[in-house]
Design a protein around this motif. Structure first.
Motif, PDB file in Angstrom:
ATOM      1  N   GLU A 185       0.833  -1.201   0.000  1.00 29.31           N
ATOM      2  CA  GLU A 185       0.000   0.000   0.000  1.00 29.31           C
ATOM      3  C   GLU A 185       0.869   1.252   0.000  1.00 29.31           C
ATOM      4  O   GLU A 185       1.797   1.381   0.800  1.00 29.31           O
ATOM      5  CB  GLU A 185      -0.923   0.018   1.215  1.00 29.31           C
ATOM      6  CG  GLU A 185      -1.882   1.196   1.184  1.00 29.31           C
ATOM      7  CD  GLU A 185      -2.872   1.183   2.328  1.00 29.31           C
ATOM      8  OE1 GLU A 185      -4.063   0.985   2.067  1.00 29.31           O
ATOM      9  OE2 GLU A 185      -2.445   1.373   3.479  1.00 29.31           O
ATOM     10  N   ILE A 186       0.550   2.159  -0.900  1.00 28.98           N
ATOM     11  CA  ILE A 186       1.304   3.397  -1.059  1.00 28.98           C
ATOM     12  C   ILE A 186       0.466   4.563  -0.537  1.00 28.98           C
ATOM     13  O   ILE A 186      -0.711   4.704  -0.873  1.00 28.98           O
ATOM     14  CB  ILE A 186       1.669   3.637  -2.540  1.00 28.98           C
ATOM     15  CG1 ILE A 186       2.474   2.449  -3.086  1.00 28.98           C
ATOM     16  CG2 ILE A 186       2.449   4.937  -2.689  1.00 28.98           C
ATOM     17  CD1 ILE A 186       3.794   2.208  -2.392  1.00 28.98           C
ATOM     18  N   ILE A 187       1.089   5.393   0.289  1.00 29.06           N
ATOM     19  CA  ILE A 187       0.429   6.550   0.889  1.00 29.06           C
ATOM     20  C   ILE A 187       1.022   7.823   0.299  1.00 29.06           C
ATOM     21  O   ILE A 187       2.241   7.954   0.182  1.00 29.06           O
ATOM     22  CB  ILE A 187       0.603   6.560   2.421  1.00 29.06           C
ATOM     23  CG1 ILE A 187       0.107   5.252   3.031  1.00 29.06           C
ATOM     24  CG2 ILE A 187      -0.117   7.755   3.035  1.00 29.06           C
ATOM     25  CD1 ILE A 187      -1.353   4.988   2.820  1.00 29.06           C
ATOM     26  N   ASP A 217       4.911  16.671  -3.152  1.00 31.01           N
ATOM     27  CA  ASP A 217       4.121  15.671  -2.436  1.00 31.01           C
ATOM     28  C   ASP A 217       5.047  14.622  -1.825  1.00 31.01           C
ATOM     29  O   ASP A 217       6.108  14.311  -2.372  1.00 31.01           O
ATOM     30  CB  ASP A 217       3.143  14.968  -3.379  1.00 31.01           C
ATOM     31  CG  ASP A 217       2.003  15.870  -3.808  1.00 31.01           C
ATOM     32  OD1 ASP A 217       1.951  17.017  -3.331  1.00 31.01           O
ATOM     33  OD2 ASP A 217       1.180  15.422  -4.625  1.00 31.01           O
ATOM     34  N   LYS A 218       4.641  14.069  -0.683  1.00 32.08           N
ATOM     35  CA  LYS A 218       5.390  12.990  -0.051  1.00 32.08           C
ATOM     36  C   LYS A 218       4.710  11.658  -0.350  1.00 32.08           C
ATOM     37  O   LYS A 218       3.490  11.550  -0.292  1.00 32.08           O
ATOM     38  CB  LYS A 218       5.477  13.210   1.458  1.00 32.08           C
ATOM     39  CG  LYS A 218       6.314  14.416   1.861  1.00 32.08           C
ATOM     40  CD  LYS A 218       6.422  14.531   3.375  1.00 32.08           C
ATOM     41  CE  LYS A 218       7.300  15.717   3.765  1.00 32.08           C
ATOM     42  NZ  LYS A 218       7.419  15.852   5.243  1.00 32.08           N
ATOM     43  N   VAL A 219       5.516  10.654  -0.678  1.00 26.69           N
ATOM     44  CA  VAL A 219       5.014   9.311  -0.948  1.00 26.69           C
ATOM     45  C   VAL A 219       5.761   8.354  -0.026  1.00 26.69           C
ATOM     46  O   VAL A 219       6.987   8.406   0.066  1.00 26.69           O
ATOM     47  CB  VAL A 219       5.226   8.912  -2.423  1.00 26.69           C
ATOM     48  CG1 VAL A 219       4.723   7.495  -2.674  1.00 26.69           C
ATOM     49  CG2 VAL A 219       4.518   9.898  -3.340  1.00 26.69           C
ATOM     50  N   GLU A 220       5.015   7.470   0.658  1.00 27.05           N
ATOM     51  CA  GLU A 220       5.645   6.602   1.648  1.00 27.05           C
ATOM     52  C   GLU A 220       4.998   5.227   1.656  1.00 27.05           C
ATOM     53  O   GLU A 220       3.925   5.010   1.078  1.00 27.05           O
ATOM     54  CB  GLU A 220       5.518   7.211   3.046  1.00 27.05           C
ATOM     55  CG  GLU A 220       4.083   7.265   3.542  1.00 27.05           C
ATOM     56  CD  GLU A 220       3.960   7.856   4.936  1.00 27.05           C
ATOM     57  OE1 GLU A 220       3.256   7.246   5.762  1.00 27.05           O
ATOM     58  OE2 GLU A 220       4.544   8.927   5.179  1.00 27.05           O
ATOM     59  N   GLY A 245       9.866   3.685   4.420  1.00 25.77           N
ATOM     60  CA  GLY A 245      10.635   4.529   3.515  1.00 25.77           C
ATOM     61  C   GLY A 245       9.786   5.607   2.890  1.00 25.77           C
ATOM     62  O   GLY A 245       8.560   5.479   2.789  1.00 25.77           O
ATOM     63  N   GLU A 246      10.438   6.690   2.485  1.00 23.38           N
ATOM     64  CA  GLU A 246       9.782   7.801   1.796  1.00 23.38           C
ATOM     65  C   GLU A 246      10.485   8.048   0.467  1.00 23.38           C
ATOM     66  O   GLU A 246      11.703   7.878   0.351  1.00 23.38           O
ATOM     67  CB  GLU A 246       9.812   9.068   2.651  1.00 23.38           C
ATOM     68  CG  GLU A 246       8.998   8.967   3.929  1.00 23.38           C
ATOM     69  CD  GLU A 246       8.997  10.261   4.721  1.00 23.38           C
ATOM     70  OE1 GLU A 246       9.821  11.151   4.391  1.00 23.38           O
ATOM     71  OE2 GLU A 246       8.194  10.386   5.657  1.00 23.38           O
ATOM     72  N   SER A 249      12.343  13.168  -3.754  1.00 19.08           N
ATOM     73  CA  SER A 249      11.578  13.967  -4.716  1.00 19.08           C
ATOM     74  C   SER A 249      12.047  13.798  -6.155  1.00 19.08           C
ATOM     75  O   SER A 249      11.262  13.905  -7.091  1.00 19.08           O
ATOM     76  CB  SER A 249      11.642  15.451  -4.329  1.00 19.08           C
ATOM     77  OG  SER A 249      12.990  15.897  -4.309  1.00 19.08           O
ATOM     78  N   ASP A 250      13.332  13.526  -6.363  1.00 18.04           N
ATOM     79  CA  ASP A 250      13.856  13.414  -7.723  1.00 18.04           C
ATOM     80  C   ASP A 250      14.045  11.962  -8.158  1.00 18.04           C
ATOM     81  O   ASP A 250      14.739  11.685  -9.132  1.00 18.04           O
ATOM     82  CB  ASP A 250      15.190  14.154  -7.839  1.00 18.04           C
ATOM     83  CG  ASP A 250      16.228  13.626  -6.851  1.00 18.04           C
ATOM     84  OD1 ASP A 250      15.838  12.866  -5.937  1.00 18.04           O
ATOM     85  OD2 ASP A 250      17.410  13.988  -6.992  1.00 18.04           O
ATOM     86  N   SER A 251      13.419  11.016  -7.436  1.00 15.06           N
ATOM     87  CA  SER A 251      13.614   9.596  -7.723  1.00 15.06           C
ATOM     88  C   SER A 251      12.308   8.952  -8.150  1.00 15.06           C
ATOM     89  O   SER A 251      11.215   9.429  -7.827  1.00 15.06           O
ATOM     90  CB  SER A 251      14.162   8.880  -6.479  1.00 15.06           C
ATOM     91  OG  SER A 251      14.253   7.482  -6.712  1.00 15.06           O
ATOM     92  N   ASP A 252      12.431   7.851  -8.890  1.00 14.24           N
ATOM     93  CA  ASP A 252      11.274   7.036  -9.252  1.00 14.24           C
ATOM     94  C   ASP A 252      11.248   5.731  -8.466  1.00 14.24           C
ATOM     95  O   ASP A 252      10.404   4.876  -8.723  1.00 14.24           O
ATOM     96  CB  ASP A 252      11.297   6.712 -10.752  1.00 14.24           C
ATOM     97  CG  ASP A 252      11.114   7.953 -11.607  1.00 14.24           C
ATOM     98  OD1 ASP A 252      10.403   8.871 -11.161  1.00 14.24           O
ATOM     99  OD2 ASP A 252      11.697   8.003 -12.706  1.00 14.24           O
ATOM    100  N   GLU A 253      12.181   5.560  -7.528  1.00 20.55           N
ATOM    101  CA  GLU A 253      12.248   4.350  -6.725  1.00 20.55           C
ATOM    102  C   GLU A 253      12.001   4.685  -5.258  1.00 20.55           C
ATOM    103  O   GLU A 253      12.673   5.540  -4.680  1.00 20.55           O
ATOM    104  CB  GLU A 253      13.604   3.665  -6.882  1.00 20.55           C
ATOM    105  CG  GLU A 253      13.837   3.097  -8.272  1.00 20.55           C
ATOM    106  CD  GLU A 253      15.121   2.293  -8.353  1.00 20.55           C
ATOM    107  OE1 GLU A 253      15.948   2.401  -7.411  1.00 20.55           O
ATOM    108  OE2 GLU A 253      15.301   1.556  -9.340  1.00 20.55           O
ATOM    109  N   LEU A 254      11.005   4.010  -4.677  1.00 19.14           N
ATOM    110  CA  LEU A 254      10.688   4.165  -3.262  1.00 19.14           C
ATOM    111  C   LEU A 254      11.417   3.055  -2.508  1.00 19.14           C
ATOM    112  O   LEU A 254      11.034   1.887  -2.582  1.00 19.14           O
ATOM    113  CB  LEU A 254       9.175   4.076  -3.044  1.00 19.14           C
ATOM    114  CG  LEU A 254       8.674   4.055  -1.602  1.00 19.14           C
ATOM    115  CD1 LEU A 254       9.156   5.278  -0.839  1.00 19.14           C
ATOM    116  CD2 LEU A 254       7.157   3.968  -1.570  1.00 19.14           C
ATOM    117  N   ILE A 255      12.482   3.402  -1.795  1.00 18.27           N
ATOM    118  CA  ILE A 255      13.310   2.426  -1.092  1.00 18.27           C
ATOM    119  C   ILE A 255      12.834   2.313   0.354  1.00 18.27           C
ATOM    120  O   ILE A 255      12.730   3.317   1.065  1.00 18.27           O
ATOM    121  CB  ILE A 255      14.797   2.822  -1.118  1.00 18.27           C
ATOM    122  CG1 ILE A 255      15.237   3.117  -2.559  1.00 18.27           C
ATOM    123  CG2 ILE A 255      15.642   1.726  -0.500  1.00 18.27           C
ATOM    124  CD1 ILE A 255      15.111   1.944  -3.492  1.00 18.27           C
TER     125      ILE A 255
END
Length: 579
Positions: A185-187, A217-220, A245-246, A249-255
């Protein structure tokens, strides 16, 4: 504003029509008009606000859905189904007169089919697990005055997804060891208004299209294991396997990084004259005050914090009902940052809103007073996916729901309450274990779980029990069964497709089914894109109970669909392959 008509009468329905008037889509009435007209031209549906022959609406409060004229309310982006037309007095609108069924059934009958060898299923409301006391899911954009692009937790996007005029950002979720995270699930937290949006779950390749994303925007994401969706139970002495993890802003990978030295946690709830409190009870000593944000109604503010003998007390002032989340950010044993998020519902009765039933923000937990003479004065529900201690449970028990903190004030503190918890079939290691799911309550006096019992509704994946006290509740299996006794002498009285076992599986699983009378049987496995994987059965069968083995071979991990057709009977179920 007056309703805008873009059609040309019945002669133009069910056909391609060029709209001479351009939809400006400048306010929410325009959006809903657009959806309504698409229902006519694209799906062949008829008006449900139109009552011919001087007919009248059967119920002033009934909203059929987007083919009705309402532009607000819980069903305004839904469709009607046959439940709405059970009362003969409600069968006098144009949709029912034309089709003799609701709009869901029209779409289902017309479009559920196999196209070029790809089976495309449509799940109508009567085939879903609906929240208690409801007849439909609330649509993702009920408030069209605020275009928030919410897609809700019911939806999974398979990246890159369809072309869309909405701003999107396609991301890939993975661990620091480069393992892809599926069904995670992505928030999203919008920079514009601090709104917390559940974007849905990642696909099997770890990807998701985050709708409405803009820079800032923040994605976590957070979770308990490398397969984030699976809730595992741990011994109290074990470290918690927790990832968080969050997105940069300049990445396409959520680690997502694994925290170290973290123990199971229980949330103890408090009610005060100012609002509510949550005590995070943990076996590890919290040596430093973490950052805690309470986020609700587009507001994000710091909570009041204090250390206790058991852990950390989080306090929040609230003088009205609200729904939100609590995010705790701190350091693990190696001083590496990590966080977890819980969700809450806080409800207060008023003169015009007397509360007799409450539910968590995702409807996976509900509490209903059995005596309508009583009301809840205040209720606080907290939902936590964080791993919990397992003392008091059987060795082979499995955790099949989040933990729910539940506390209330009312006129009769001893009044009986019906609790319902929705459990996940994906966490059952055998289909027969579904009947062993029970509700447990954490007893803080002896620090262990105590079984409260429970009646299982396998159709809707709900277990229920009567209680008379607040506390922390969760659903666990109470025993493990590995064998199914199918007596060949007892002939089945109805056609049925059973859940596969084990589930999840690797590499082989068994699919049982019952044939009520001699007929041709076809059993096919599909992937989530509707592509046929293998045909397991395609032959005439006599009356009886059967099983068929499915070997995954070189298939990749993920969710697969299996569908059976036996004469006029058909059914579809899902199974999870974990390698």
């Amino acid at each position: 504003m007056p309703r805008r008509w873009y059609g040309g009468g019945d002669v133009n329905r069910n056909s391609s029509v060029v709209l001479e008037t351009q939809l400006l889509l400048t306010d929410y009435h325009e959006y809903r008009t657009f959806i309504h007209e698409l229902g006519h031209y694209a799906l062949g549906l008829y008006d449900e606000y139109n009552f011919p022959n001087n007919g009248v609406r059967c119920n002033a409060d009934l909203n059929y859905g987007f083919m009705d004229y309402h532009y607000s309310g819980a069903n305004s982006t839904n469709m009607s189904w046959n439940h709405y037309y059970q009362n003969a007095n409600c069968q006098n609108n144009k949709q029912y007169i034309k089709h003799q069924k609701g709009t869901w059934e029209v779409v289902n009958n017309r479009y559920e089919n196999t196209y070029d060898g790809i089976y495309a299923p449509i799940t109508i409301p009567s085939e879903r697990a609906l929240p208690a006391g409801t007849f439909s899911f609330i649509g993702p954009n009920e408030n069209f005055g605020s275009l928030n692009y919410d897609v809700g937790s019911q939806m999974t996007f398979i990246a890159p997804g369809p072309d869309s005029p909405l701003t999107t950002k396609i991301i890939t979720a993975k661990t620091e060891s480069d393992s892809l995270l599926k069904n995670t699930e992505i928030i999203q937290k919008r920079a514009l208004d601090n709104r917390i949006i559940k974007q849905g779950n990642t696909s099997d390749d770890g990807k998701i299209a985050v709708l409405g994303y803009v820079v800032g925007d923040k994605v976590e994401a957070t979770g308990t294991s490398e397969n984030i969706s699976v809730l595992k139970i741990l011994n109290a002495s074990d470290d918690v396997v927790w990832y968080s993890g969050e997105l940069e802003s300049d990445s396409d990978e959520l680690i997502l990084y694994k925290a170290s030295g973290i123990k199971p946690v229980l949330p103890e709830l408090r009610l005060s004259s100012e609002g509510f409190g949550v005590e995070i009870v943990t076996e590890t000593v919290i040596s430093a005050i973490p950052d805690v944000l309470v986020e609700y109604n587009d507001i994000s503010e710091e909570a009041n914090l204090s250390l206790t003998d058991n852990g950390l007390l989080i306090s929040h002032a609230a003088n009205e009902s609200q729904s939100g989340s609590i995010k705790v950010s701190t350091l693990d044993a190696s001083n590496t940052p990590f966080f977890f998020r819980t969700y809450y519902e806080y409800s207060i009765s008023s003169d015009v809103d007397l509360i007799t039933q409450v539910s968590s923000n995702n409807s996976n937990f509900s509490a209903t007073l059995t005596d309508s003479e009583h009301i809840f004065d205040r209720v606080f529900i907290l939902t936590s996916d964080f791993p919990v201690p397992t003392s008091g449970l059987e060795e082979n028990s499995r955790k099949v729901s989040p933990a729910f903190g539940f506390i209330y004030e009312m006129d009769d503190i001893d009044a009986e309450i019906d609790l319902e918890i929705r459990y996940s079939e994906l966490n059952l290691d055998h289909p027969d274990n579904e009947l062993t799911v029970k509700i447990f309550r954490w007893d803080s006096n002896v620090t262990q779980w105590k079984q409260m019992g429970g009646q299982v509704d396998t159709t809707h994946n709900v277990v229920s029990v009567g209680v008379a006290e607040p506390g922390i509740y969760a659903a666990f299996t109470s025993t493990t069964t590995t064998n199914i006794d199918r007596n060949p002498v007892e002939m089945p009285s109805q056609f049925r497709l059973h859940q596969n076992y084990p589930n999840p599986f690797n590499p082989t699983t068994t699919i049982p089914f019952d044939v009520a009378e001699p007929t041709h049987v076809k059993l096919v496995v599909y992937d989530l894109l509707g592509r046929e994987v293998i045909t397991l059965v395609n032959e005439q069968k006599s009356t009886g109970s059967y099983t068929v083995a499915f070997n995954s071979g070189r298939l990749s991990s993920g969710v697969y669909i299996y569908r059976i057709e036996m004469g006029r009977f058909s059914d579809t179920r899902r199974m999870m392959l974990v390698k």
